[in-house]
Scaffold this motif. Structure first.
Motif, PDB file in Angstrom:
ATOM      1  N   ILE A 187       0.806  -0.820   0.195  1.00 12.60           N
ATOM      2  CA  ILE A 187       0.196  -0.202   0.247  1.00 12.60           C
ATOM      3  C   ILE A 187       0.730   0.986   0.285  1.00 12.60           C
ATOM      4  CG2 ILE A 187      -1.807   1.152   0.979  1.00 12.60           C
ATOM      5  CD1 ILE A 187      -2.683  -0.817   2.600  1.00 12.60           C
ATOM      6  N   SER A 188       1.873   1.661   1.266  1.00 11.86           N
ATOM      7  CA  SER A 188       3.181   1.958   0.787  1.00 11.86           C
ATOM      8  C   SER A 188       3.402   2.115  -0.484  1.00 11.86           C
ATOM      9  CB  SER A 188       4.267   2.346   1.835  1.00 11.86           C
ATOM     10  OG  SER A 188       4.829   3.340   1.900  1.00 11.86           O
ATOM     11  N   ALA A 189       3.893   1.089  -1.146  1.00  8.11           N
ATOM     12  CA  ALA A 189       4.583   1.488  -2.756  1.00  8.11           C
ATOM     13  C   ALA A 189       3.705   1.673  -3.536  1.00  8.11           C
ATOM     14  CB  ALA A 189       5.300   0.187  -2.991  1.00  8.11           C
ATOM     15  N   LEU A 190       2.372   1.184  -3.133  1.00 13.24           N
ATOM     16  CA  LEU A 190       1.638   1.890  -4.567  1.00 13.24           C
ATOM     17  C   LEU A 190       1.308   3.276  -4.524  1.00 13.24           C
ATOM     18  CD1 LEU A 190      -1.132  -0.620  -4.152  1.00 13.24           C
ATOM     19  CD2 LEU A 190      -0.502  -0.042  -6.371  1.00 13.24           C
ATOM     20  N   GLY A 191       0.898   3.668  -3.354  1.00  7.06           N
ATOM     21  CA  GLY A 191       0.638   5.550  -2.874  1.00  7.06           C
ATOM     22  C   GLY A 191       1.707   6.080  -3.547  1.00  7.06           C
ATOM     23  N   ALA A 245      -1.105   8.616  -2.877  1.00 11.85           N
ATOM     24  CA  ALA A 245      -1.000   8.015  -1.862  1.00 11.85           C
ATOM     25  C   ALA A 245      -2.929   8.259  -0.673  1.00 11.85           C
ATOM     26  CB  ALA A 245      -0.310   9.012  -0.469  1.00 11.85           C
ATOM     27  N   ASP A 246      -3.416   8.931  -1.190  1.00  7.69           N
ATOM     28  CA  ASP A 246      -5.212   8.952  -0.251  1.00  7.69           C
ATOM     29  C   ASP A 246      -5.859   7.983  -1.455  1.00  7.69           C
ATOM     30  OD1 ASP A 246      -3.801  11.519   1.213  1.00  7.69           O
ATOM     31  OD2 ASP A 246      -5.378  13.009  -0.745  1.00  7.69           O
ATOM     32  N   GLU A 247      -5.532   7.700  -2.400  1.00  8.24           N
ATOM     33  CA  GLU A 247      -6.266   6.639  -3.075  1.00  8.24           C
ATOM     34  C   GLU A 247      -6.127   5.667  -2.286  1.00  8.24           C
ATOM     35  OE1 GLU A 247      -8.962   7.522  -4.871  1.00  8.24           O
ATOM     36  OE2 GLU A 247      -8.439   9.065  -4.130  1.00  8.24           O
TER      37      GLU A 247
END
Length: 345
Positions: free
Chosen positions: A232-236, A243-245
């Motif tokens: 999730i951190s890497a996606l953001g 990051a909000d998404e």
């Protein structure tokens, strides 16, 4: 007439899509059982599993040479595990009694790849002294077969650790004296090797034979949570979304282990960091017209707070939505896609 045909195709597609999971798992097991390991090369690796260390799950890894007369024993441990297991089921939060079934996860959900990469780099050393074996708590049987070479890795975790002090002087040896059976204490130093396997990794599939041992050695549940946070951190921070998404995924996925495994696979494939691939994803979604995935004005992925939306999103980010060549039906694939090798004339 055309509408009826279209409806039939869509209904067939929907029906088949509901049942690809077990069929694909059954095929994975059938393929595994069909491998001829009778002449596979045997290598034995010992290691120290660090249950709480997520970045380096395996400590020192060394090769332990096996006498040629006993290599068949290790080969048979793996073969018996495979041949003695007739059923397979995806690993779920609540499982059935294991009996003679494998539980299945993709390799991206575990850290065994850390060990395999070191083994296949070919730079590991060999055990030369008995005392070196002290404190190792796991071993891996590597069977190498076929041309080009393929490998099966069979893992066994030892609760506690090997120790000369703990295992010496505890074996009875029998013999006959004056036609009478007598026993004596075998005082030679020994380390225990059992004819059991906890889990097997072949290509991107992990076949779990002993669920308790697997969950302990891989610290499985905690590792899934760690991988969820990492992904999730890497996606953001990626081209895919802001990051909000990505942070919306924290509550949507929650403790859903199946979605966490899918998320771990997304991280392993890294498509979300490929700007060209993401552009192709947007184009494919526009062309399809009926996918759930949404993009903002900057072309970044939006996260809709619904599980069905997130399920599709994770499939797409793994590049596992495919179209059949013959009839053009579209499917979401469980497990890994297999590249078709060109046939040599």
């Amino acid at each position: 007439m055309a509408n009826n045909k279209s409806n039939i195709v869509e209904a067939l597609q929907e029906e088949v899509q509901h049942e690809p999971d077990q069929a694909s798992l059954d095929k994975k097991l059938a393929d595994l059982r069909a491998i001829d390991l009778s002449k596979a090369t045997v290598n034995l690796w010992v290691t120290n599993v660090k249950v709480s260390n997520k970045s380096k799950r395996f400590g020192d890894i060394k090769n332990l040479k096996v006498h040629s007369e006993y290599q068949e024993h290790f080969r048979q441990y793996v073969i018996h595990c495979i041949k003695g297991t007739e059923h397979i089921e995806e690993l779920r939060p609540i499982t059935t009694i294991q009996d003679n079934r494998f539980f299945y996860v993709e390799s991206s959900s575990t850290d065994l790849t850390q060990l395999i990469e070191q083994v296949e780099n070919g730079e590991l050393t060999t055990i030369t002294q008995e005392t070196e074996l002290n404190n190792y708590n796991a071993y891996v049987i590597q069977l190498t077969f076929d041309e080009p070479e393929k490998n099966i890795y069979a893992f066994r975790y030892i609760k506690g650790a090997w120790s000369l002090n703990n295992t010496a002087n505890k074996t009875l040896r029998t013999s006959y004296q004056n036609n009478r059976l007598v026993v004596e204490i075998d005082q030679s130093n020994k380390f225990q090797i059992t004819p059991y396997v906890d889990f097997i990794q072949y290509e991107s599939s992990v076949f779990i034979a002993d669920l308790t041992q697997f969950e302990t050695a891989m610290n499985y549940h905690e590792r899934l949570k760690e991988k969820k946070a990492e992904t999730i951190s890497a996606l953001g921070k990626s081209f895919a979304m802001n990051a909000d998404e990505s942070n919306k995924l924290i509550s949507i996925i929650g403790d859903d282990k199946r979605l966490m495994r899918q998320l771990a696979s997304v991280y392993e494939k890294q498509h979300f960091n490929n700007e060209l691939w993401l552009r192709k994803l947007r184009d494919a979604a526009d062309e399809a017209g009926n996918w759930q995935i949404k993009f903002d004005d900057d072309g970044k992925i939006k996260v809709i707070e619904k599980k069905e939306y997130v399920k599709e999103l994770l499939v797409l980010l793994q590049n596992k939505r495919v179209k059949t060549v013959v009839d053009g039906l579209m499917f979401d694939v469980e497990g890994e896609l297999v590249t078709i090798q060109p046939i040599q004339p």
